[in-house]
Write a protein that holds these residues in place. Structure first.
Motif, PDB file in Angstrom:
ATOM      1  N   ALA A  71      32.429  10.874 -18.235  1.00 52.21           N
ATOM      2  CA  ALA A  71      31.280  11.122 -17.361  1.00 52.21           C
ATOM      3  C   ALA A  71      30.787   9.803 -16.784  1.00 52.21           C
ATOM      4  CB  ALA A  71      30.155  11.811 -18.122  1.00 52.21           C
ATOM      5  N   ILE A  72      30.457   9.841 -15.489  1.00 55.36           N
ATOM      6  CA  ILE A  72      29.840   8.710 -14.805  1.00 55.36           C
ATOM      7  C   ILE A  72      28.379   9.078 -14.576  1.00 55.36           C
ATOM      8  CG2 ILE A  72      29.898   7.215 -12.785  1.00 55.36           C
ATOM      9  CD1 ILE A  72      32.774   8.217 -12.302  1.00 55.36           C
ATOM     10  N   VAL A  73      27.473   8.256 -15.095  1.00 57.80           N
ATOM     11  CA  VAL A  73      26.047   8.531 -14.976  1.00 57.80           C
ATOM     12  C   VAL A  73      25.439   7.534 -14.002  1.00 57.80           C
ATOM     13  CG1 VAL A  73      23.828   8.582 -16.189  1.00 57.80           C
ATOM     14  CG2 VAL A  73      25.887   9.493 -17.297  1.00 57.80           C
ATOM     15  N   CYS A  74      24.841   8.055 -12.920  1.00 55.78           N
ATOM     16  CA  CYS A  74      24.195   7.164 -11.951  1.00 55.78           C
ATOM     17  C   CYS A  74      22.854   7.744 -11.501  1.00 55.78           C
ATOM     18  CB  CYS A  74      25.108   6.885 -10.762  1.00 55.78           C
ATOM     19  SG  CYS A  74      25.856   8.337 -10.022  1.00 55.78           S
ATOM     20  N   VAL A  75      22.133   8.358 -12.446  1.00 54.62           N
ATOM     21  CA  VAL A  75      20.792   8.855 -12.160  1.00 54.62           C
ATOM     22  C   VAL A  75      19.798   7.712 -12.351  1.00 54.62           C
ATOM     23  CG1 VAL A  75      21.394  11.189 -12.883  1.00 54.62           C
ATOM     24  CG2 VAL A  75      20.449   9.587 -14.559  1.00 54.62           C
ATOM     25  N   PRO A  76      18.571   7.828 -11.832  1.00 51.89           N
ATOM     26  CA  PRO A  76      17.561   6.784 -12.058  1.00 51.89           C
ATOM     27  C   PRO A  76      17.290   6.575 -13.546  1.00 51.89           C
ATOM     28  CG  PRO A  76      16.895   8.222 -10.262  1.00 51.89           C
ATOM     29  CD  PRO A  76      18.097   8.861 -10.896  1.00 51.89           C
ATOM     30  N   VAL A  77      16.744   5.400 -13.875  1.00 52.93           N
ATOM     31  CA  VAL A  77      16.548   5.009 -15.275  1.00 52.93           C
ATOM     32  C   VAL A  77      15.846   6.086 -16.100  1.00 52.93           C
ATOM     33  CG1 VAL A  77      15.360   3.360 -16.789  1.00 52.93           C
ATOM     34  CG2 VAL A  77      16.628   2.537 -14.800  1.00 52.93           C
ATOM     35  N   PRO A  78      14.750   6.705 -15.621  1.00 58.19           N
ATOM     36  CA  PRO A  78      14.057   7.682 -16.469  1.00 58.19           C
ATOM     37  C   PRO A  78      14.923   8.876 -16.871  1.00 58.19           C
ATOM     38  CG  PRO A  78      12.641   6.983 -14.664  1.00 58.19           C
ATOM     39  CD  PRO A  78      14.007   6.454 -14.354  1.00 58.19           C
ATOM     40  N   GLY A  79      15.973   9.163 -16.103  1.00 57.18           N
ATOM     41  CA  GLY A  79      16.795  10.326 -16.417  1.00 57.18           C
ATOM     42  C   GLY A  79      18.062  10.012 -17.186  1.00 57.18           C
ATOM     43  N   VAL A  80      18.304   8.740 -17.472  1.00 61.22           N
ATOM     44  CA  VAL A  80      19.576   8.379 -18.106  1.00 61.22           C
ATOM     45  C   VAL A  80      19.665   8.912 -19.530  1.00 61.22           C
ATOM     46  CG1 VAL A  80      20.967   6.438 -18.925  1.00 61.22           C
ATOM     47  CG2 VAL A  80      19.944   6.361 -16.653  1.00 61.22           C
ATOM     48  N   ARG A  81      18.581   8.812 -20.306  1.00 57.65           N
ATOM     49  CA  ARG A  81      18.624   9.260 -21.698  1.00 57.65           C
ATOM     50  C   ARG A  81      19.002  10.733 -21.770  1.00 57.65           C
ATOM     51  NH1 ARG A  81      13.726   8.729 -22.786  1.00 57.65           N
ATOM     52  NH2 ARG A  81      13.534   6.804 -24.009  1.00 57.65           N
ATOM     53  N   ALA A  82      18.378  11.548 -20.946  1.00 55.83           N
ATOM     54  CA  ALA A  82      18.675  12.985 -20.972  1.00 55.83           C
ATOM     55  C   ALA A  82      20.101  13.260 -20.494  1.00 55.83           C
ATOM     56  CB  ALA A  82      17.672  13.740 -20.103  1.00 55.83           C
ATOM     57  N   ALA A  83      20.547  12.535 -19.482  1.00 55.64           N
ATOM     58  CA  ALA A  83      21.902  12.736 -18.981  1.00 55.64           C
ATOM     59  C   ALA A  83      22.931  12.404 -20.051  1.00 55.64           C
ATOM     60  CB  ALA A  83      22.124  11.882 -17.732  1.00 55.64           C
ATOM     61  N   VAL A  84      22.713  11.303 -20.762  1.00 56.28           N
ATOM     62  CA  VAL A  84      23.639  10.921 -21.837  1.00 56.28           C
ATOM     63  C   VAL A  84      23.612  11.967 -22.948  1.00 56.28           C
ATOM     64  CG1 VAL A  84      24.018   9.226 -23.675  1.00 56.28           C
ATOM     65  CG2 VAL A  84      23.590   8.452 -21.331  1.00 56.28           C
ATOM     66  N   GLU A  85      22.423  12.456 -23.281  1.00 59.42           N
ATOM     67  CA  GLU A  85      22.317  13.468 -24.335  1.00 59.42           C
ATOM     68  C   GLU A  85      23.075  14.733 -23.957  1.00 59.42           C
ATOM     69  OE1 GLU A  85      21.725  14.680 -27.912  1.00 59.42           O
ATOM     70  OE2 GLU A  85      20.763  12.797 -27.305  1.00 59.42           O
ATOM     71  N   ASP A  86      22.961  15.159 -22.701  1.00 57.25           N
ATOM     72  CA  ASP A  86      23.704  16.342 -22.248  1.00 57.25           C
ATOM     73  C   ASP A  86      25.215  16.103 -22.340  1.00 57.25           C
ATOM     74  OD1 ASP A  86      21.414  17.747 -21.762  1.00 57.25           O
ATOM     75  OD2 ASP A  86      21.467  17.519 -19.567  1.00 57.25           O
ATOM     76  N   CYS A  87      25.651  14.903 -21.968  1.00 59.42           N
ATOM     77  CA  CYS A  87      27.083  14.593 -22.041  1.00 59.42           C
ATOM     78  C   CYS A  87      27.584  14.668 -23.478  1.00 59.42           C
ATOM     79  CB  CYS A  87      27.351  13.206 -21.454  1.00 59.42           C
ATOM     80  SG  CYS A  87      27.167  13.096 -19.664  1.00 59.42           S
ATOM     81  N   ILE A  88      26.771  14.161 -24.406  1.00 60.28           N
ATOM     82  CA  ILE A  88      27.165  14.215 -25.817  1.00 60.28           C
ATOM     83  C   ILE A  88      27.264  15.662 -26.273  1.00 60.28           C
ATOM     84  CG2 ILE A  88      26.384  13.675 -28.150  1.00 60.28           C
ATOM     85  CD1 ILE A  88      25.210  11.065 -27.007  1.00 60.28           C
ATOM     86  N   ARG A  89      26.285  16.491 -25.910  1.00 59.85           N
ATOM     87  CA  ARG A  89      26.315  17.907 -26.292  1.00 59.85           C
ATOM     88  C   ARG A  89      27.509  18.623 -25.674  1.00 59.85           C
ATOM     89  NH1 ARG A  89      20.785  20.206 -24.434  1.00 59.85           N
ATOM     90  NH2 ARG A  89      21.717  22.151 -25.241  1.00 59.85           N
ATOM     91  N   LYS A  90      27.943  18.169 -24.489  1.00 58.72           N
ATOM     92  CA  LYS A  90      29.091  18.777 -23.819  1.00 58.72           C
ATOM     93  C   LYS A  90      30.400  18.409 -24.503  1.00 58.72           C
ATOM     94  CE  LYS A  90      31.520  20.721 -20.507  1.00 58.72           C
ATOM     95  NZ  LYS A  90      31.652  22.193 -20.440  1.00 58.72           N
TER      96      LYS A  90
END
Length: 713
Positions: A71-90
């Motif tokens: 996964a490539i994450v390029c959301v703004p800083v406030p959304g990175v933690r949640a994006a990474v968490e979703d990737c881990i759950r996936k």
């Protein structure tokens, strides 16, 4: 399979924060992947859904129906933690965070970066970044980056891999390389290195079948032994590693109040480690690419250090010879058989090395090719460099030479042949396909060849990463010169008979027992550099002079350092002759214990003629350390002076490094300055040991430990 393989060879990839605008950071990776023809599933994730650049946009990575391993994450800083968490759950195996604004932005960003990295570690997920420019697998079209360089210069497939902390450095380097026609296997910018660092990427490239040459760019290093292991792994399989280390540490003035710590404050330690682990340190991007070009084109390193040079100009031959001498390349004379063959072929030329064919070579049938054949067949040189001026600018005329060069390359596959000339692209391409590098500049050619020869030598003499030594008994009090010397003497370092005195009468009696002349020195745990407070008196020849010196030293020390603890005065023999060297140990914050030797005395920091090596040393490595000193000739007799006992110096270095390794985390630094090397034997005339204390450390944006003056003390 290496843990990083999923980054470069994903079965399916998701772009979290995908944008419909192909010019935005969230849109460029998707555009570049499509333009490169990446043939595996790519999923666009955008919380608004809909369509993104022709692809269905999933509102969450969790909604993607199939597995995703990158996964490539390029959301703004406030959304990175949640994006990474979703990737881990996936169940994503590896995540790139391209978003900036973490450790490099301040304490809050550092805390968030650490939190995300720790979450990935607990889940067994690998992380590149944050603040990464991305990565590429050029052979598969995996252009997972937002670098705008791809708008104008698409990397060509090839056998060079590049790992860099700095995205700007990386895009500059592979942009320059692409314009030169060099091809890449894989490229990665590691950014803040919250998890994956350049060292681990080098280790991965060492085992990558598509990579034959590795380029690396470092600003700092978080784990020195991991970098050592990675470099050694590449060297063991014969893959050249060319490193650019940029930025100087701020360790110089703050490591400790010793010469050794100060001298280690620049990049001398990095230089030593790169050499021990089989890598070459380039001083510019141009040099880095030159060495890589030579290695990947010739498909070999020089088998030895001898060089034969053919030119049509005497001046160019001399220029190359100058560089050869500086780079450790030898240019032996032509052997008798080669002289005879040259004189028969070119009676107008001087049969020497360099061989100046002169312009008359054009009057001899196949003169250039036949001269090269003599050099390769009869000269016995490991490498042959031929300067052919502008011969390659005329493809029609040079066409007649190509078959002969191809035959020479086939008949002498063990020799490295390179040409220096101005050349049309089609001629250069033909020669490169034969395994013959072509340079326009003779200086750059010679320097690249010297680096390639050094790489071969280093790969053959690797120093394994340091292993912890068995602990010795804990250190006693070493806060003074007297205490340090007694401990070092017990470890096998050579010392003179000395006496610590607490009164002028004791000092006079000690001098009588030792024999005049003597030297008297103040002893205090709070005064490291005694000469700076007038704490040394030399050439005392009577008991009365010793008594007077004792009183003077105590008075001077009290006045210069009112709060210093004064233990007394050390009385020692006054010796002369020999050569003063400095021997030391420095605990580098990245690479651990490093041994040092240099030409010593009070001017050691002025001349900076020092050499470092990882501790502990054996006799061979200690001798090699001494050999690296520019002024080592002084030890071997200089302008009529007798040679010194170099073996005693080597023994002292080995004993010192064993002592330091045996005391593990107790030692911060050791200074023996001077260590007097005499015609017979050696003697430590002064010694300082600084203990390693448990202390807090500060860490830079890339996770590298930085020492401060207070920490070092």
């Amino acid at each position: 399979m290496h843990p990083l393989d999923a980054f470069f060879n994903p079965a399916a990839l998701a772009l979290v924060g995908a944008s419909s605008d192909p010019e935005r950071i969230g849109g460029r990776p998707l555009r570049f992947l499509q333009e490169a023809g990446f043939g595996r599933p790519v999923y666009a994730v955008n919380k608004s859904g809909g369509e993104v650049q022709g692809l269905r946009a999933w509102t969450s990575v969790l909604d993607i129906p199939g597995p995703v391993d990158h996964a490539i994450v390029c959301v703004p800083v406030p959304g990175v933690r949640a994006a990474v968490e979703d990737c881990i759950r996936k169940g994503v195996r590896c995540i790139q965070v391209l978003t900036a604004g973490f450790a490099e932005a301040g304490p809050e960003g550092r805390a968030l970066q650490d939190e995300i990295a720790e979450r990935c570690r607990r889940a067994g997920v690998r992380l590149v970044g944050p603040n990464s420019l991305g990565l590429l697998n050029v052979h598969t079209g995996l252009h997972a980056t937002f670098s705008t360089l791809l708008d104008g210069a698409k990397p060509r497939p090839g056998a060079i891999a590049l790992a860099t902390q700095s995205g700007a450095f990386g895009s500059c380097a592979y942009g320059m390389a692409t314009l030169r026609g060099l091809g890449f296997s894989k490229i990665v910018a590691t950014g803040n290195e919250a998890d994956v660092d350049v060292a681990e990427c080098i280790e991965y490239f060492a085992g990558d079948p598509a990579t034959r040459v590795v380029l690396a760019a470092l600003e700092s290093c978080r784990d020195g032994n991991r970098l050592r292991r990675a470099l050694v792994a590449a060297a063991r399989v014969g893959k050249p590693v060319i490193v650019m280390k940029v930025g100087r540490t701020d360790l110089g003035a703050s490591a400790a109040s010793t010469h050794t710590g100060t001298l280690a404050g620049d990049d001398a330690v990095y230089d030593a480690v790169f050499a021990e682990c089989g890598a070459w340190r380039a001083q510019s991007i141009e040099e880095m690419l030159d060495v890589a070009y030579l290695c990947v084109t010739a498909r070999m390193l020089p088998r030895g250090d001898t060089l034969g040079v053919i030119t049509g100009s005497g001046g160019i031959g001399v220029l190359v010879a100058d560089h050869a001498g500086e780079l450790g390349l030898a240019m032996p004379p032509l052997p008798p058989a080669a002289v005879a063959a040259t004189q028969k072929l070119l009676p107008f030329a001087v049969a020497a090395n360099p061989l100046d064919m002169t312009a008359q070579v054009t009057s001899v049938q196949d003169g250039i090719a036949r001269s090269l054949e003599v050099m390769l067949r009869e000269g016995g040189y490991d490498s042959v460099l031929a300067y052919l001026a502008h011969a390659g600018l005329s493809p029609r005329r040079f066409e007649a030479v190509l078959p002969a060069l191809e035959t020479l390359r086939r008949h002498h596959p063990e020799r490295l042949l390179l040409l220096v000339m101005l050349s049309a692209p089609e001629v250069t391409t033909r020669l490169e396909a034969m395994g013959i590098p072509v340079f326009a500049d003779p200086s750059r050619a010679a320097k690249a060849l010297g680096a390639a020869a050094a790489l071969r030598r280093r790969q053959a003499n690797l120093v394994e990463p340091v292993r912890a030594s068995a602990a010795w008994a804990p250190l006693p009090d070493v806060s003074t010169e007297h205490g340090a010397k007694r401990v070092l003497e017990a470890a096998g370092l050579p010392m003179l008979p000395e006496t610590l005195c607490t009164s002028s009468d004791e000092a006079a009696a000690a001098a009588q027992a030792i024999g005049f002349p003597v030297v008297a020195k103040i002893v205090s745990p709070d005064i490291v550099h005694k000469t700076e407070v007038g704490g040394v008196v030399l050439d005392l020849r009577t008991a009365a002079a010793v008594r007077s010196a004792f009183d003077q030293l105590m008075t001077r020390a009290s006045q210069a350092a009112p709060h210093a603890r004064l233990h007394g005065v050390l009385v020692a023999p006054m010796v002369s002759g020999g050569v003063e060297v400095i021997a030391g140990i420095h605990r580098d914050p990245t690479f651990g214990l490093m041994a040092m030797v240099g030409i010593g005395g009070t001017a050691v920091e002025l001349y900076r003629d020092v050499a470092f090596a990882s501790a502990p040393l054996d006799r061979g490595r200690a001798q090699a350390l001494v050999d690296r000193l520019r002024a080592s000739a002084r030890l071997r007799g200089w302008r009529g002076t007798p040679p010194c006992d170099e073996a005693a110096l080597v023994d002292a270095l080995c004993a010192l490094s064993r002592f330091a390794a045996g005391h593990g985390d107790e030692i911060q630094s050791i200074d023996i300055n001077p260590l007097l090397v005499r015609e017979q034997g050696a003697a430590c005339l002064d010694a300082v040991i600084v203990r390693q204390e448990a202390r807090p450390v500060s860490v830079d944006a890339h996770g590298a430990v930085r020492a401060t003056a207070e920490e070092a003390r």
